[in-house]
Design a protein around this motif. Structure first.
Motif, PDB file in Angstrom:
ATOM      1  N   ASN A 140       0.858  -1.189   0.000  1.00  0.00           N
ATOM      2  CA  ASN A 140       0.000   0.000   0.000  1.00  0.00           C
ATOM      3  C   ASN A 140       0.895   1.241   0.000  1.00  0.00           C
ATOM      4  O   ASN A 140       1.751   1.364   0.874  1.00  0.00           O
ATOM      5  CB  ASN A 140      -0.884  -0.023   1.243  1.00  0.00           C
ATOM      6  CG  ASN A 140      -1.966   1.039   1.203  1.00  0.00           C
ATOM      7  OD1 ASN A 140      -1.719   2.181   0.833  1.00  0.00           O
ATOM      8  ND2 ASN A 140      -3.173   0.662   1.588  1.00  0.00           N
ATOM      9  N   GLY A 153      -5.876  -4.855  -6.244  1.00  0.00           N
ATOM     10  CA  GLY A 153      -4.914  -4.150  -5.404  1.00  0.00           C
ATOM     11  C   GLY A 153      -3.840  -3.422  -6.191  1.00  0.00           C
ATOM     12  O   GLY A 153      -3.443  -2.306  -5.834  1.00  0.00           O
ATOM     13  N   PRO A 179     -10.289  -2.114  -2.371  1.00  0.00           N
ATOM     14  CA  PRO A 179      -8.934  -1.563  -2.559  1.00  0.00           C
ATOM     15  C   PRO A 179      -8.951  -0.050  -2.786  1.00  0.00           C
ATOM     16  O   PRO A 179      -8.009   0.644  -2.366  1.00  0.00           O
ATOM     17  CB  PRO A 179      -8.380  -2.316  -3.769  1.00  0.00           C
ATOM     18  CG  PRO A 179      -9.529  -2.995  -4.406  1.00  0.00           C
ATOM     19  CD  PRO A 179     -10.571  -3.167  -3.354  1.00  0.00           C
TER      20      PRO A 179
END
Lengths: 484, 95
Positions: A140, A153, A179
């Motif tokens: 992330n 993602g 996501p």
């Protein structure tokens, strides 16, 4: 250039401030330097991208450019791309060079968009953290320790890190919205049937729907214009006019009735997230919207229902992977059954195998009524709840996910706890409704998404509602440190 | 609903999945946990509820029975693991 919106990039190209080739080169350089760490791309198609960019520049010189011509885009690796590996995040398709293009890819190519590459994803779109990818987890951009969500993602992380201005995704139980929420970007899952599924590798065919991930509702609207539309190649594609999704963005939302389902604000919701969502709702009240308490009494059963319907459909869809016609084939099969079993056993990852087995079990003789039929009946009740709610309200709002991005490894050993990441998104897929996630704040420096759900084919309204919020707030403009 | 090792083996066979013996206990645990989650469905009485197979419930679209695709066998077989003279090769099935 990478800080600009798609509308600004489009204007810059039109005025000749930069060429598509320069723009594409700039994004490719960002991918080269920044994605080593993020792992948001499985395949970068640099050479093809530069060729496509030069073609886009020529289209523009010939006066044939549209608003998306020359704009780069990242395609989720679930969409078949002719001549380019289409892995679906799986060892099974690691060697698969698609012989044809998905309709979504064809449509974006025809609009003159430039594909930068294929984004990482949970294997066969099964997962909520991107940890189920054969190509390793995505990080992330807001926190290296955290997952980006899943299954889209890679697409969400790439847009959040501004290494792609736009990306495509697919959403079977929340795989665009969750996501988007965890990475702080804008994601839209349209009504089932709005965008063609042709060439989009099937997971659960009655739930799968493609959509855009973008930095704003306006950007999402621009690319949805190109993605949506009837396709005779998809038997469930809806033959219905595609409006200009950018046309109503600026309309006032005075008097908008926002439904707040009691079930979305009950036990299980993180306090910090609840506060962020309440603040967003206050913002909407300031704009003249009215908040209405509603109930979706059967929504609490959407996760159990989904984990019958989706695996049942997946066990059927994934039976095509047999080691014979395409994809992975085991070495030295003893006989045909050994070829099937070992090709599938070695080619699929653990989560995919679990879901195939759950689906096989639910559909097997003696269990069909108790599982599959029961789930379809509950699907009707869940869907009816929404029908009744939309008699009273224009849109429904709540959190997209029950928590912010969790840490890599935190839930990977516990499938059921992973499944509960999608408790607020799954009901929308079961009903076939459109839903969005838009950035609404942060908890512990990790993004929080507000979910906006609409009635069938009200994507224009959703985008309008999201855009008005984005005019009044700056959450969607936040950029993770290191990616400015 | 709890699955034992034999049941996992049986399901894996039906699904044509080779599972290593050492992994069977973990599959048994995980699949049992998932089925336990699914069991929550029984909390609601659905007697008389019409099953919903599809979100839009449209009739299947039909088209004229005309050839719409060209033959691209060679192109489509380029990604096949083993082909010969236009045929997909598998281990011998008839002795």
């Amino acid at each position: 250039m990478h800080n600009k919106s798609v509308a600004e990039l489009s204007a810059g190209l039109q005025k000749g401030e930069f060429s598509s080739e320069e723009l594409t080169q700039a994004y490719l350089e960002r991918i080269e330097t920044l994605d080593k760490n993020l792992n948001s791309f499985i395949t970068v198609t640099a050479e093809q991208a530069l060729t496509a960019a030069r073609n886009a520049d020529q289209m523009r010189q010939a006066g044939k450019a549209g608003s998306l011509t020359g704009i780069p885009v990242a395609q989720k690796d679930i969409f078949c791309t002719e001549g380019v590996r289409t892995s679906c995040g799986s060892k099974m398709l690691d060697n698969f060079i698609s012989p044809y293009n998905a309709t979504v890819v064809e449509r974006l190519n025809a609009a003159g968009m430039v594909m930068l590459g294929k984004t990482n994803m949970d294997e066969f779109a099964m997962g909520s953290s991107n940890e189920n990818s054969y190509y390793g987890p995505v990080r992330n951009p807001w926190d290296q320790k955290a997952v980006p969500g899943g299954s889209s993602g890679g697409s969400a992380a790439a847009v959040a890190a501004q290494i792609a201005p736009l990306a495509t995704g697919t959403d079977t139980g929340g795989s665009i919205r969750q996501p988007a929420s965890l990475c702080g970007v804008t994601g839209l899952k349209p009504t089932y049937g709005r965008i063609s599924r042709y060439g989009m590798i099937a997971f659960a065919s009655s739930l799968d729907q493609a959509g855009p991930l973008a930095r704003s509702a306006e950007d999402a609207a621009m690319v949805l214009n190109a993605m949506a539309g009837f396709d005779p190649h998809d038997s469930t594609s809806v033959d219905r006019e595609v409006p200009d999704y950018t046309a109503n963005l600026t309309e006032s939302i005075e008097g908008l009735r926002i439904g707040l389902p009691a079930e979305f604000f009950a036990e299980g919701l993180d306090d910090g997230i609840a506060n962020v969502i309440q603040a967003a709702l206050k913002e909407y009240e300031k704009m003249g919207a009215k908040l209405v308490d509603i109930s979706l009494p059967n929504s609490g059963l959407s996760v159990p229902t989904y984990y019958v319907v989706a695996p049942a459909e997946c066990s059927s869809n994934l039976s095509r992977f047999d080691g014979v016609r395409f994809g992975y084939r085991c070495d030295d099969p003893l006989d045909l059954e050994d070829l099937y079993k070992r090709s599938r056993g070695e080619g699929f990852g653990a989560e995919v195998k679990r879901r195939i087995m759950i689906g096989t079990y639910a559909l097997s003789a003696g269990y069909y009524d108790a599982y599959y039929l029961k789930a379809q009946q509950l699907r009707r009740l869940i869907s009816d709840d929404f029908r009744q709610a939309f008699e009273q309200v224009d849109v429904i709002m709540g959190p997209t996910a029950p928590s912010v991005a969790f840490d890599i490894g935190e839930k990977s050993d516990d499938p059921v706890s992973m499944y509960l990441s999608d408790i607020y998104t799954i009901a929308v897929n079961l009903a076939g409704l459109p839903g969005m996630s838009i950035p609404a704040g942060f908890v512990d420096n990790r993004p929080v998404g507000l979910q906006v759900i609409g009635n069938y084919f009200t994507e224009s309204r959703l985008l309008n509602v999201a855009h008005q919020y984005q005019l009044a707030t700056n959450w969607h403009r936040q950029v993770p440190p290191g990616y400015e | 609903m709890s699955l034992d090792a034999d049941e996992v083996d049986k399901i894996a066979h039906l699904a044509r999945l080779a599972i290593d013996d050492k992994d069977v206990p973990e599959y048994a645990t995980n699949l049992s946990n998932i089925l336990e989650l699914v069991e929550q469905m029984s909390a609601v009485d659905t007697t008389g509820v019409e099953p919903m197979a599809h979100p839009l419930e449209l009739a299947q679209r039909l088209r004229e029975d005309e050839v719409s695709e060209s033959n691209q066998r060679e192109h489509f077989q380029e990604c096949a693991p083993k082909v010969e003279r236009g045929l997909y090769l598998v281990p011998k099935v008839i002795e």
